[in-house]
Each structure stands twice: as structure tokens, then as C-alpha cells.
Enzyme design. Structure first.
Site, PDB file in Angstrom:
ATOM      1  N   TYR A 161     -24.522 117.042  74.175  1.00 22.38           N
ATOM      2  CA  TYR A 161     -25.237 118.059  74.660  1.00 22.38           C
ATOM      3  C   TYR A 161     -24.691 119.355  75.021  1.00 22.38           C
ATOM      4  O   TYR A 161     -23.389 119.351  75.630  1.00 22.38           O
ATOM      5  CB  TYR A 161     -25.798 117.333  76.166  1.00 22.38           C
ATOM      6  CG  TYR A 161     -27.045 118.287  76.279  1.00 22.38           C
ATOM      7  CD1 TYR A 161     -28.037 118.649  75.310  1.00 22.38           C
ATOM      8  CD2 TYR A 161     -27.265 118.681  77.855  1.00 22.38           C
ATOM      9  CE1 TYR A 161     -29.100 119.544  75.896  1.00 22.38           C
ATOM     10  CE2 TYR A 161     -28.365 119.488  78.293  1.00 22.38           C
ATOM     11  CZ  TYR A 161     -29.332 119.820  77.140  1.00 22.38           C
ATOM     12  OH  TYR A 161     -30.226 120.463  77.748  1.00 22.38           O
TER      13      TYR A 161
ATOM     14  N   GLU B 274     -37.932 117.241  72.485  1.00 26.45           N
ATOM     15  CA  GLU B 274     -38.552 118.589  72.603  1.00 26.45           C
ATOM     16  C   GLU B 274     -38.780 119.380  71.348  1.00 26.45           C
ATOM     17  O   GLU B 274     -39.641 120.597  71.238  1.00 26.45           O
ATOM     18  CB  GLU B 274     -37.616 119.398  73.506  1.00 26.45           C
ATOM     19  CG  GLU B 274     -37.219 118.941  74.602  1.00 26.45           C
ATOM     20  CD  GLU B 274     -35.854 118.130  74.670  1.00 26.45           C
ATOM     21  OE1 GLU B 274     -35.621 117.236  73.651  1.00 26.45           O
ATOM     22  OE2 GLU B 274     -34.963 118.486  75.372  1.00 26.45           O
TER      23      GLU B 274
ATOM     24  N   ASP C 235     -34.207 116.272  77.085  1.00 27.83           N
ATOM     25  CA  ASP C 235     -32.568 116.516  77.354  1.00 27.83           C
ATOM     26  C   ASP C 235     -32.846 115.932  78.814  1.00 27.83           C
ATOM     27  O   ASP C 235     -33.637 115.963  79.678  1.00 27.83           O
ATOM     28  CB  ASP C 235     -32.464 117.500  77.009  1.00 27.83           C
ATOM     29  CG  ASP C 235     -32.401 118.165  75.866  1.00 27.83           C
ATOM     30  OD1 ASP C 235     -32.112 117.069  74.753  1.00 27.83           O
ATOM     31  OD2 ASP C 235     -32.472 119.274  75.421  1.00 27.83           O
TER      32      ASP C 235
ATOM     33  N   ASP D 252     -31.315 117.207  81.501  1.00 28.57           N
ATOM     34  CA  ASP D 252     -31.104 118.197  82.684  1.00 28.57           C
ATOM     35  C   ASP D 252     -32.463 118.263  83.339  1.00 28.57           C
ATOM     36  O   ASP D 252     -33.413 117.862  83.068  1.00 28.57           O
ATOM     37  CB  ASP D 252     -30.598 119.573  81.866  1.00 28.57           C
ATOM     38  CG  ASP D 252     -31.280 119.834  80.643  1.00 28.57           C
ATOM     39  OD1 ASP D 252     -32.812 119.745  80.648  1.00 28.57           O
ATOM     40  OD2 ASP D 252     -31.012 120.673  79.982  1.00 28.57           O
TER      41      ASP D 252
ATOM     42  N   GLU E 105     -34.412 121.025  83.173  1.00 32.79           N
ATOM     43  CA  GLU E 105     -35.573 121.370  82.273  1.00 32.79           C
ATOM     44  C   GLU E 105     -36.097 120.233  81.461  1.00 32.79           C
ATOM     45  O   GLU E 105     -37.368 120.018  81.318  1.00 32.79           O
ATOM     46  CB  GLU E 105     -34.960 122.366  81.434  1.00 32.79           C
ATOM     47  CG  GLU E 105     -35.893 123.539  80.665  1.00 32.79           C
ATOM     48  CD  GLU E 105     -36.497 124.596  81.883  1.00 32.79           C
ATOM     49  OE1 GLU E 105     -37.447 125.006  81.579  1.00 32.79           O
ATOM     50  OE2 GLU E 105     -35.843 124.865  82.717  1.00 32.79           O
TER      51      GLU E 105
ATOM     52  N   ARG F  47     -25.376 121.865  76.944  1.00 31.39           N
ATOM     53  CA  ARG F  47     -25.557 122.430  78.169  1.00 31.39           C
ATOM     54  C   ARG F  47     -24.977 121.618  79.408  1.00 31.39           C
ATOM     55  O   ARG F  47     -25.540 120.740  79.921  1.00 31.39           O
ATOM     56  CB  ARG F  47     -27.197 122.938  78.745  1.00 31.39           C
ATOM     57  CG  ARG F  47     -27.464 124.135  77.650  1.00 31.39           C
ATOM     58  CD  ARG F  47     -29.096 124.410  77.992  1.00 31.39           C
ATOM     59  NE  ARG F  47     -29.284 125.365  77.327  1.00 31.39           N
ATOM     60  CZ  ARG F  47     -30.245 124.985  76.128  1.00 31.39           C
ATOM     61  NH1 ARG F  47     -30.544 123.952  75.965  1.00 31.39           N
ATOM     62  NH2 ARG F  47     -30.632 126.007  75.323  1.00 31.39           N
TER      63      ARG F  47
ATOM     64  N   HIS G 263     -22.345 113.842  83.179  1.00 32.79           N
ATOM     65  CA  HIS G 263     -22.435 114.585  81.911  1.00 32.79           C
ATOM     66  C   HIS G 263     -21.151 114.466  81.188  1.00 32.79           C
ATOM     67  O   HIS G 263     -20.246 114.314  82.232  1.00 32.79           O
ATOM     68  CB  HIS G 263     -22.966 115.965  82.012  1.00 32.79           C
ATOM     69  CG  HIS G 263     -24.632 116.167  82.277  1.00 32.79           C
ATOM     70  ND1 HIS G 263     -25.112 117.300  82.430  1.00 32.79           N
ATOM     71  CD2 HIS G 263     -25.516 114.887  82.442  1.00 32.79           C
ATOM     72  CE1 HIS G 263     -26.392 116.987  82.895  1.00 32.79           C
ATOM     73  NE2 HIS G 263     -26.577 115.742  82.817  1.00 32.79           N
TER      74      HIS G 263
END
Length: 771
Positions: free
Chosen positions: A280, A7, A79, A81, A83, A282, A325
């Protein structure tokens, strides 16, 4: 050739270091598609999103398509997640990729081992995660696009509503109302200082408080002349255990003690992650990998010894946390410092200390409680002390209290005392204390509350808090303290003195407070959309998204069920709701007898004199900075109608001071000069001399902007120096000067050509938009 797509350019740069010549790493610069602007970007029959490539991403998509055609394998490495999964899915669709040569890889840290492990274990795109992201996006678009226009017509143009942002505003508004309604209750606390036989000080507190002054005075009178002794000494062991490693929420809360806002914390953490320094950022998991625990073990034993080691695996209380995670931790625990600048270094060191401490021994303490009594007094004084026997995790991570934590006993090291020992009374102080309301939220405590209620997820806290401030529903403000009298009683040398002192109270620093608009919007939404603003409903929606992500709920059915109830209610509110202004009658103007109101107007908070229905139009006045419609008094409002205030003449022209849409200003010769409240400028006190200073300072600044001018029959053409470089000004219009042009050599013909070409482009663009 292998094409890896991530990204962000920073992430691409770090990954590139770990891959060989056969890999090309490119960035998509975030999402390449967005919901279409037309018709809400949703097919209203099926509630499916309609995507289009963002205008600013067309060149990026073109480049990635070209590279993808040449590649043997395309690796989608966004990533892990919802998103990130959606970004990978959009890339797959827009680049026309094929399943047979496209691989999805994920990793929690950007290190050589993690990247190689990911490449060895590719997977397919998880459509459940994509659908959870689509469901969130569509539901939030439905709520925002259908509720916001109602606010435009019923409150004020330009407002917006949102599923999570409106609930966050509600929390802040309700807390403010609690504080406004709160009535402080006085209570009398009694403290005493004693000396033991070795002349060491013992500070103590009475084991009971008194409801009124007479009771406190009665006790102190009874204590006068009494002989006090140590009636009990109790020593018992205790311990403190380390906190779990950081999640997104706990990192944001703890970093606030470094002075970082929530959004700044996330920005710095993103930089550390993309540079390969931390995992990561988040996450709502407190889990650590075996590799991380073994690494911590090695560092602890090497630096502090075996007695400091106590490995443990934490589990989160949050049902929806993704245990696959990891918590936020350094990728290399042997590296105590990392980061490109001071902010990065501070945040990294905080994460390093918290991670290491989580695998260290408990701190062992010894707590001592000493009772001090007089033979014929039923009340007793208590003093407490605490000694660290073994520091354990406190060696690396000291626990800092929140600024709003309730006051606790200061437990320090106590002098040695024995049961039965006579102690000498130095003084007894009885002091009036008042109960306090719940504290206002700061960014960190708001995150904690949102998490506690199950509202939002790690990725949403920072944007939500930024949004409610940008929308001007909430602002970070300081509040000056007020003063009140408190009663005190002092017993010293067998003399009792009663006195009254003045104390400050109610002051606040950098707290989230609702604006007038925020309060009115919240009142309107909670009245007309109670379900959307309900904390339980918002948390239930998050659970639905989690179920969709887990493949346990159909996202279209979930949206359909929501919208079938929501849309008819929106239509009903459109028809039946009255306009909301937050109107408050302050009283009457003593001269005209007309009513004075404080309310929200077309351009924001204002004061109105007179009725809109009357033949004579009402008068209006804007509020000054620091004034609010829910607290302004009649006297303060009447002063606003005295504006503009005439200060005197300068250069044979009137100088006036007034307040407008953009704040207070000085007006002279039809020009406006802003006041500077930070430098002490106020409408009520500014002098003519100070106004002249502001006028001259602005003129001097404008001189520095001027480069050259051309006299023409049309309005004069000037070349000025602006914030983004030199530009052309003709009348009220501005024209950009191309970068390659040498400004000093511009002639009138050159300037007219630039104006003509820029004007033509603007007209063409306008026609295209209309089509």
C-alpha cells in the site's frame, strides 16, 4: 456466494485472480456517498455530516444492493486507512448490510497469501477511524465553506480557502518574500592547484574566507613566491548507512529525481499496488514485515554474497505514524522489474532498490585530508579525498543529491603524497562569491516541509499540491537568470592578474511560485485568520484526528470546540475587513498626471490609471504573461495603455494586437487569434506578417472542423467536427449528435429534430433544478 467489494476496478481484477468460484469481486468506484450540497452538507446544530448517494453512483449502489441480497457473506475490502474505513462504513449503511453476514478485511498488499490471510482474520468496521475521517471532512468543509465566501466579497469571485491548502500557499508566499528581501553578501573564496612530485594534480581550498576584496588580494600577494609543502596527511575510516525504506513522503521526494510530479508518482504507485506489485502506497511507516526482511535476506545473499547482508528494522520519528502499516516495498523482492509501461517500471525499480538497500551492509570508506602550507603563512590549503573500500548498499542504491543541496567539496581519489613533500604551485584563484537565499520550493521539497511541520498526512500531500495549482494561487515557473559582475584574482607564474567577469545568478527551473492572486489571498488570510493559517494550529488539528482515530478523543466535542471559536470570528471578519486588492502605487502618468496602480481586479491582476472616486472613469489594462503586480514597473505599465497596437491592414481590415483575460491575441475583422508565446510571439515585437500567419493557420484549422451547413431563415445551421466528435451549431448554441446517428446522412429535418429534442431535455433539466 461471497461478495467482495473493493474501491477500484483494477484492484477488483487483481483480487479476482486469487479467489475461487465462490467469490464475486465488485468495485464501488471509490466513495458511494458524499456530503450533501444543500446547507453545507452539515447539521449545524450537531455538526454531524449529512450524506447522500452521489448522482454518478446511483447505478453502482443499485447493482451492489442486488448482489448483496443474494450473497451469503459480504466482505468489505477497501484500503486500511481512514478513507478506506469510511468507504466500508458507507457501503454497510447504504446497502443495508447486516452485521452477522458482513465482514471487514484489510491487507497491505494484493497477493495470494495476503488475501487468504485477510479472509482468515476478518474484523468489524473500526468506527474510530471512520470518525477521524468524518471529523477531517466536516472541519475542512466548515473552513472552506465559511472562509471562501469572504474571499469572494473581499478579494475576487471564485476563490477558495482550505485548512491545509492555505497553509501550503503561505509557505510558498513567505519563501518568495524572503527571496525578494534577501540582500546578497559578497565573500571571497580562494582555491589553488598544486602538483606533487609525480606531477599529479591536487585541487585545494583555503581554510578561511575573506570578507572583502582587499583581504583576498593581500593574501594572494603574500602567497606569491612562497614554497608550499604537505604539512599533514590524515586518513580515517568512515561509513555511509542506507536510508529507510520508502514512506509516501520519501517516495514522492525521491521520484521527483525521475522527473515525476507528486500526483504522477501517486498515480503510478496506485497502479503498481492495484496490480499486486507493491504494498500500500499511502503510509508514514518505515516498518518492514519479518516476511519482507527474510525475502530481502535471500535476494541479497544470492545476488551479492553474505558480506553485503545487514538486516535492520527501522522506526519512524513521526509520533503519529501507524507502525501496523508497512513501508512501501515490492510484494516479491525476487522480482527486480515489474510494471506495464516505462513509468511503472522506473518507479518499481526505484522501490525495489531502496527496499533491498535498506537491508544491506554499510558502505565503508576511507577519507583522506591533506594540509598544504607555506612556512610563514598562517592560512593553509586543504584538499580532501574519499575512497570506497567496500561499496555495501551502494551496489544497488546510489544516493543522489537534491538540486538545491549546498555545494560540497568534490571528494575524489587523491594521489599518494607524503608529509613534508614539496608541492609545486600551479595557480591560486581568488573569486568573489555571493550568499544565496533559501531556495524556492519544488513539489518534493514542499512535501518534505509539510511533513516536517506535521501538516497533512500521506493521503493529502498530492491533492493539496494539485489544488493550489488548479486554484491558480501557485504555479510552476522558470525564472530567467540575471547578470552581475564578480571580481577575480589570479596568481600564475608569479604574476597577479585582477579582472572582472560577468556571472548569471537568480535563475530557477520548475519551482513553485505564488501568483498575484495567491499573494493577495495569503496576505488577507494571514491578517484576518491567523489561527487557521498558523503552522502549529494545523499540526495540532492533525494530532486531534490521530487521537480520534485511536479512540482517545471525541470527534463531536473536538469539532464543537473548534467551531464555537471559529464561526464568531468569521462573522466579525465579514463585517470589519476591508477589500484586499494588493494595490501598489507605481507613479504618475507623465501626460495626464494621474496615478498608476497595479492591483487585483474583478478578472484578475491589472493596471489602473486614475481614481475610482473621480468623475472621469479610470482606464484599465491587463497584464501580459510574466508580469506581476508586485514587480511591474511604471514604464512597463504605461506601455500596456498603448494597446491595442495597430500592425497594419489585411484584406482591407485593421489588424491589431492586444491582451485580454485569456492572454495576448490578434484581432482582425471582429475575430480573435491567440498569440503563441512558446513560438516566440510577443505583443511588443509581433509583426504584421506573423499576425497574418496566425490568422491563416486558424482559418485552415476551422476548415477542417467544417462538415456541412444548411441554409435556414433562422441563424445558419452547421455540422462541425469538435474535440469530442461531430456536433450541431446554430448561432451561439451547440447540440450533441447521438452516437448511433450517421452524420453524412443527416438532413435538415433530422437536424431540427435533434435541436428540438436536445433543447426540450435541457429545459426540463433546468426546471427540475429550480424545484
Amino acid at each position: 456466494m461471497n461478495l467482495v467489494i473493493v474501491e477500484s476496478p483494477a484492484k477488483a481484477k487483481t483480487i479476482k485472480k486469487f479467489l475461487g468460484k465462490d467469490f464475486e469481486v465488485e468495485s464501488s468506484y471509490g466513495h458511494i456517498t458524499d456530503l450533501a450540497k444543500k446547507d453545507m452538507g452539515i447539521d449545524m446544530k450537531t455538526l454531524e455530516p449529512i450524506y447522500q448517494v452521489s448522482t454518478d453512483k446511483k447505478e453502482v449502489v443499485k447493482k451492489l444492493k442486488s448482489l448483496a441480497k443474494k450473497a451469503d457473506t459480504v466482505w468489505l475490502a477497501s484500503d486500511e486507512d481512514r478513507e478506506g474505513e469510511a468507504i466500508a462504513w458507507h457501503l454497510f449503511n447504504e446497502l443495508n448490510l447486516k452485521s452477522e453476514n458482513t465482514k471487514r478485511i484489510v491487507f497491505h498488499e494484493i497477493t495470494q497469501n495476503a488475501i487468504q490471510k485477510a479472509i482468515q482474520n476478518p474484523r468489524t468496521i473500526d468506527i474510530n477511524l471512520v470518525n477521524a475521517q468524518q471529523a477531517r471532512r466536516v472541519l475542512d468543509r466548515l473552513v472552506g465553506f465559511e472562509m471562501s465566501p469572504i474571499l469572494w466579497s473581499k478579494v475576487k469571485a471564485g476563490l477558495s480557502a482550505g485548512r491545509v491548502q492555505s497553509v501550503a500557499v503561505r509557505l510558498i508566499c513567505e519563501r518568495e518574500k524572503e527571496i525578494e528581501k534577501f540582500i546578497p553578501v559578497p565573500i571571497y573564496k580562494v582555491e589553488a592547484d598544486f602538483y606533487n612530485k609525480s606531477k599529479n594534480l591536487l585541487k585545494s581550498k583555503l581554510n578561511t574566507d575573506f570578507a572583502d576584496y582587499s583581504q583576498a588580494l593581500d593574501f594572494i600577494q603574500r602567497a606569491k613566491g612562497k614554497i608550499f609543502s604537505i604539512s599533514n596527511v590524515e586518513t580515517r575510516p568512515s561509513k555511509r548507512s542506507p536510508s529507510a525504506p520508502f514512506t509516501t513522503s520519501t517516495l514522492q521526494q525521491e521520484a521527483s529525481k525521475l522527473g515525476f510530479s507528486v500526483s504522477r508518482t501517486m498515480m503510478i504507485a496506485q497502479q503498481l499496488y492495484e496490480s499486486g506489485y507493491i504494498t500500500y502506497m499511502r503510509t508514514d511507516s518505515v516498518n518492514l514485515s519479518e516476511e519482507a526482511i527474510n525475502s530481502a535476506k535471500s535476494v541479497i545473499v544470492k545476488n551479492f554474497g553474505n558480506e553485503y547482508l545487514h538486516t535492520r528494522q527501522y522506526t519512524t520519528k513521526n509520533k503519529s505514524a501507524q507502525e501496523a502499516h508497512e513501508a512501501i516495498r515490492p510484494t516479491n523482492l525476487s522480482m527486480q522489474e515489474a510494471g506495464a509501461d516505462d513509468s511503472q517500471k522506473k518507479l518499481y525499480h526505484l522501490i525495489w532498490r531502496r527496499t533491498l538497500a535498506s537491508q544491506m551492509s554499510d558502505a565503508r570508506l576511507e577519507r583522506t585530508i591533506v594540509d598544504i602550507s607555506a612556512s610563514d603563512l598562517k592560512e593553509k590549503f586543504i584538499t580532501k579525498g574519499e575512497v570506497i573500500i567496500f561499496d555495501g548498499f551502494l551496489k544497488v542504491y546510489q544516493i543522489q543529491k537534491d538540486e538545491d543541496s549546498p555545494e560540497e567539496d568534490n571528494e575524489g581519489l587523491l594521489p599518494k603524497v607524503e608529509k613534508g613533500e614539496i608541492v609545486q604551485l600551479s595557480q591560486i584563484i581568488g573569486e568573489e562569491k555571493f550568499s544565496r537565499p533559501a531556495p524556492r520550493y519544488n513539489e518534493a521539497s514542499l512535501v518534505r516541509k509539510l511533513e516536517e511541520l506535521g501538516i497533512g498526512r500521506p493521503s493529502t500531500y498530492a491533492p493539496t499540491i494539485s489544488t493550489i495549482q488548479k486554484r491558480q494561487y501557485v504555479e510552476i515557473r522558470d525564472l530567467d537568470p540575471k547578470q552581475r559582475e564578480v571580481k577575480k584574482i589570479l596568481l600564475k607564474n608569479d604574476n597577479i592578474k585582477e579582472k572582472i567577469e560577468v556571472e548569471n545568478y537568480g535563475g530557477d527551473r520548475r519551482k513553485l511560485m505564488p501568483t498575484d492572486i495567491g499573494l493577495v489571498v495569503n496576505e488577507f488570510l494571514t491578517e484576518h485568520f491567523p489561527t487557521i493559517l498558523d503552522y502549529g494550529f494545523t499540526a495540532k488539528v492533525e494530532e486531534d484526528f490521530d487521537n480520534i482515530a485511536g479512540g482517545n478523543e471525541n470527534w463531536k466535542e473536538m469539532l464543537s470546540g473548534f467551531y464555537s471559536d471559529f464561526h464568531p470570528h468569521v462573522e466579525e471578519v465579514k463585517e470589519t475587513a476591508e477589500r484586499a486588492t494588493g494595490e501598489r502605487l507605481l507613479g504618475q502618468d507623465p501626460i495626464s498626471g494621474k496615478n498608476i496602480y497595479a492591483r487585483i481586479g474583478r478578472f484578475g491582476p491589472m493596471i489602473q490609471m486614475g481614481e475610482t472616486e473621480e468623475e472621469e472613469k479610470p482606464k484599465f489594462a491587463g497584464l501580459m504573461k510574466g508580469q506581476h503586480i508586485n514587480s511591474i514597473t511604471l514604464e512597463e505599465a504605461l506601455k500596456l495603455f498603448e494597446l491595442p497596437r495597430y500592425l497594419g491592414d489585411y484584406e482591407d481590415k485593421k489588424v491589431e494586437v492586444n491582451t485580454g483575460r485569456f492572454g495576448p491575441y490578434v484581432k482582425h475583422n471582429s475575430k480573435f487569434f491567440s498569440l503563441k508565446p512558446k513560438e516566440g510571439d510577443e505583443i511588443a515585437t509581433i509583426t504584421l506578417d506573423r499576425a497574418i500567419e496566425l490568422i491563416e493557420a486558424k482559418r485552415e484549422a476551422d476548415k477542417n472542423k467544417f462538415i456541412k451547413a444548411f441554409e435556414t431563415e433562422d441563424p445558419i445551421i452547421e455540422i462541425l467536427n469538435g474535440r469530442w466528435g461531430p456536433y450541431i451549431k446554430q448561432g451561439k448554441e451547440n447540440f450533441k449528435i447521438p452516437k448511433e446517428v450517421e452524420v453524412d446522412k443527416l438532413t435538415l429535418e433530422d437536424v431540427k429534430k435533434i435541436i428540438s429534442e436536445t433543447g426540450s431535455k435541457a429545459k426540463a433539466k433546468s426546471k427540475t433544478k429550480k424545484k
